[in-house]
Design a protein around this motif. Structure first.
Motif, PDB file in Angstrom:
ATOM      1  N   VAL A   1      -3.186   9.467   5.804  1.00 18.16           N
ATOM      2  CA  VAL A   1      -4.014   8.468   6.498  1.00 18.16           C
ATOM      3  C   VAL A   1      -3.268   7.130   6.481  1.00 18.16           C
ATOM      4  O   VAL A   1      -2.767   6.717   5.433  1.00 18.16           O
TER       5      VAL A   1
ATOM      6  N   SER B   1       6.137   1.566   0.849  1.00 12.43           N
ATOM      7  CA  SER B   1       6.415   2.484  -0.272  1.00 12.43           C
ATOM      8  C   SER B   1       6.957   3.819   0.201  1.00 12.43           C
ATOM      9  O   SER B   1       7.626   4.518  -0.551  1.00 12.43           O
TER      10      SER B   1
ATOM     11  N   THR C   1       3.856   4.663  -5.305  1.00 13.02           N
ATOM     12  CA  THR C   1       5.183   4.088  -5.051  1.00 13.02           C
ATOM     13  C   THR C   1       6.226   4.711  -5.977  1.00 13.02           C
ATOM     14  O   THR C   1       7.318   5.105  -5.536  1.00 13.02           O
TER      15      THR C   1
ATOM     16  N   HIS D   1       3.596   2.818   5.148  1.00 13.71           N
ATOM     17  CA  HIS D   1       3.583   1.764   4.134  1.00 13.71           C
ATOM     18  C   HIS D   1       5.016   1.609   3.615  1.00 13.71           C
ATOM     19  O   HIS D   1       5.758   2.596   3.535  1.00 13.71           O
TER      20      HIS D   1
ATOM     21  N   ASP E   1       2.126  11.356   1.712  1.00  9.96           N
ATOM     22  CA  ASP E   1       1.596  10.213   0.971  1.00  9.96           C
ATOM     23  C   ASP E   1       0.073  10.232   1.129  1.00  9.96           C
ATOM     24  O   ASP E   1      -0.459   9.905   2.196  1.00  9.96           O
TER      25      ASP E   1
ATOM     26  N   SER F   1      -2.220   7.423  -5.867  1.00  4.65           N
ATOM     27  CA  SER F   1      -2.457   6.462  -6.961  1.00  4.65           C
ATOM     28  C   SER F   1      -3.877   6.616  -7.470  1.00  4.65           C
ATOM     29  O   SER F   1      -4.811   6.736  -6.664  1.00  4.65           O
TER      30      SER F   1
ATOM     31  N   ALA G   1       2.274   9.556   5.779  1.00  7.97           N
ATOM     32  CA  ALA G   1       0.973   9.342   5.146  1.00  7.97           C
ATOM     33  C   ALA G   1      -0.057  10.270   5.793  1.00  7.97           C
ATOM     34  O   ALA G   1      -0.034  10.489   7.003  1.00  7.97           O
TER      35      ALA G   1
ATOM     36  N   HIS H   1      -5.761   4.261  -8.757  1.00 10.41           N
ATOM     37  CA  HIS H   1      -6.624   3.091  -8.556  1.00 10.41           C
ATOM     38  C   HIS H   1      -7.304   3.043  -7.198  1.00 10.41           C
ATOM     39  O   HIS H   1      -8.264   2.305  -7.009  1.00 10.41           O
ATOM     40  N   LYS H   2      -6.795   3.825  -6.234  1.00 10.52           N
ATOM     41  CA  LYS H   2      -7.445   3.820  -4.917  1.00 10.52           C
ATOM     42  C   LYS H   2      -8.550   4.882  -4.840  1.00 10.52           C
ATOM     43  O   LYS H   2      -9.169   5.068  -3.806  1.00 10.52           O
TER      44      LYS H   2
ATOM     45  N   ALA I   1      -2.113   8.472  -0.618  1.00  5.64           N
ATOM     46  CA  ALA I   1      -2.740   7.295  -1.239  1.00  5.64           C
ATOM     47  C   ALA I   1      -4.044   6.916  -0.545  1.00  5.64           C
ATOM     48  O   ALA I   1      -5.030   6.562  -1.200  1.00  5.64           O
ATOM     49  N   GLN I   2      -4.071   7.008   0.800  1.00  8.64           N
ATOM     50  CA  GLN I   2      -5.277   6.594   1.539  1.00  8.64           C
ATOM     51  C   GLN I   2      -6.173   7.762   1.915  1.00  8.64           C
ATOM     52  O   GLN I   2      -7.216   7.562   2.522  1.00  8.64           O
TER      53      GLN I   2
END
Ligand code: PMP
Length: 409
Positions: free
Chosen positions: A170, A122, A92, A120, A197, A220, A168, A222-223, A199-200
């Protein structure tokens, strides 16, 4: 359990109210292996210090490790130069940085920003704000009936006025994998800048920013098995150099006088304030874990789990699966569904009684929910440490939901 990875994840071996924990909310965040937890503990116990400025041993070690994490991250995504890696708090913040710093400097009135409807928040709100401020136009790519992004839609929406295409890799709701290379090529053919993006995607699929030719990529920690509070922004060096700083303050300056300042070169120009050294070390270990495991093994395990979960969900006549028609090769291990007659929040709460963790809500994608004509969905998302037994428990619990509420089998 036959899954060889589970032993590395202490949380997965805990019990939830005396039942085994069935963690199927991996698109929200992933669990952390011992290697990540230990590396962070070692940092805090043995060489915690503010990096860069300390002229003593542990500060120098903290600086070295932080910069090593940057190099490892650059190599991992095939960035040419580690100065192209900016550490942020999360995806984000990385997206806001691009919209604020690149967008506010280079976007002109009447130009277009293009994003898929499935984004998302974000990767939507920063562009919405920017478009309003610059009197630019925010356009959407809509998905076809089977939930895919058609070539015709891309052809129609990417125009000479398109300046930024952000999407994104994904989808966090439908699990759709978008054709990154094709979108980037099409965007570049009109001179637009691309923001991907990841992230996924990065927890599950490799990222090669050079081969894909992307201008910016974000994700990120944490993912992808790392800690919360560390994120990555990749940007092509020439672009990052052309952009003004996002946040200002300590660590990012070259020289400061009463009325003026000059800024440090990349990457420090975009890293104001004390950095998250422990987070970067955790991210570096997470990358090592993913590399050791191998993306091929991760993908194979997840494909098997996803196919199995889809088959089992299809057995339940009262369950609607969203995006079910996607081509197999175009979907990752994220399944959005609804149970007829039951609000997704109730489904999730009832599953929780059996120790099953899934997500329910709009998944930070309200425009997509509106487009699909639903208020909310349930979402189960898998990672390579999940097992078929996890899915069996999830399905058995799901079968009880309507009975619990007294509305049928
Ligand atoms: N983009 C996508 C596709 C996501 O799934 C998420 C997290 N759900 C984000 C961006 C934002 O990630 P974070 O909250 O870590 O910044």
């Amino acid at each position: 359990m036959s899954n060889p990875y589970r032993k590395d994840f202490p949380l997965l071996n805990q019990k939830e109210r005396s039942k085994p924990l069935i963690y199927l909310d991996n698109a929200a965040t992933t669990q952390k292996p011992d290697a990540v937890l230990n590396a962070m503990e070692e940092y805090y116990k043995e060489y915690n210090a503010n990096p860069y400025r300390g002229l003593y041993d542990i500060s120098e070690k903290a600086t070295e490790k932080y910069e090593e994490a940057r190099r490892i991250t650059a190599e991992f995504i095939h960035a040419k130069d580690s100065a192209e890696i900016i550490f942020t708090r999360n995806a984000t913040e990385s997206l806001n940085l691009i919209a604020y710093s690149f967008g506010r400097s280079f976007l002109k009135e009447g130009e277009e920003i293009l994003i898929p409807i499935s984004e998302h928040h974000s990767n939507l709100l920063p562009w919405q704000q920017l478009a309003r401020e610059k009197k630019a136009v925010l356009n959407y790519l809509y998905l076809d009936e089977s939930g895919n992004l058609s070539e015709e839609e891309l052809e129609a929406k990417i125009t000479e006025k398109t300046r930024i295409v952000a999407f994104a890799y994904v989808s966090n709701v439908l699990g759709t994998i978008y054709p990154v290379k094709e979108i980037v090529e099409k965007a570049h053919s009109v001179g637009a800048v691309t923001v991907v993006d990841c992230a996924q995607s990065i927890p599950h699929y490799p990222l090669d920013v050079e081969a894909l030719g992307v201008d910016f990529a974000v994700f990120s920690g944490h993912k992808m098995l790392g800690p919360m509070g560390i994120g990555v922004l990749y940007g092509k060096k020439a672009l990052l150099e052309s952009m003004p700083p996002f946040l200002t303050g300590g660590e990012m300056i070259d020289f400061v006088s009463e009325q003026e300042a000059t800024f440090a070169p990349l990457p420090q120009k975009f890293e104001a304030g004390t950095p998250n050294v422990g987070g970067a070390i955790g991210l570096m270990e997470a990358i090592a874990y993913i590399k050791d495991t191998g993306y091929d093994k991760i993908k194979a395990a997840e494909e098997e789990l996803t196919a199995y979960a889809l088959d089992r969900l299809r057995e339940l006549s009262y369950v609607t699966i969203y995006g079910e028609k996607y081509l197999k090769e175009n979907r990752s291990g994220v399944i959005s569904f609804n149970v007829e007659g039951v609000h997704p929040h109730d489904v999730s709460s009832l599953l929780d009684a059996d120790g099953v963790c899934i997500r329910a809500g709009h998944h930070c994608a309200q425009p997509l929910m509106h487009y699909m004509g639903v208020a909310a969905t349930c979402r189960a998302s898998f990672y390579f440490y999940n097992t078929k037994e996890d899915i069996d428990s999830f399905i058995e619990s799901l079968k009880k939901v309507r009975r619990w509420l007294g509305i049928g089998n």
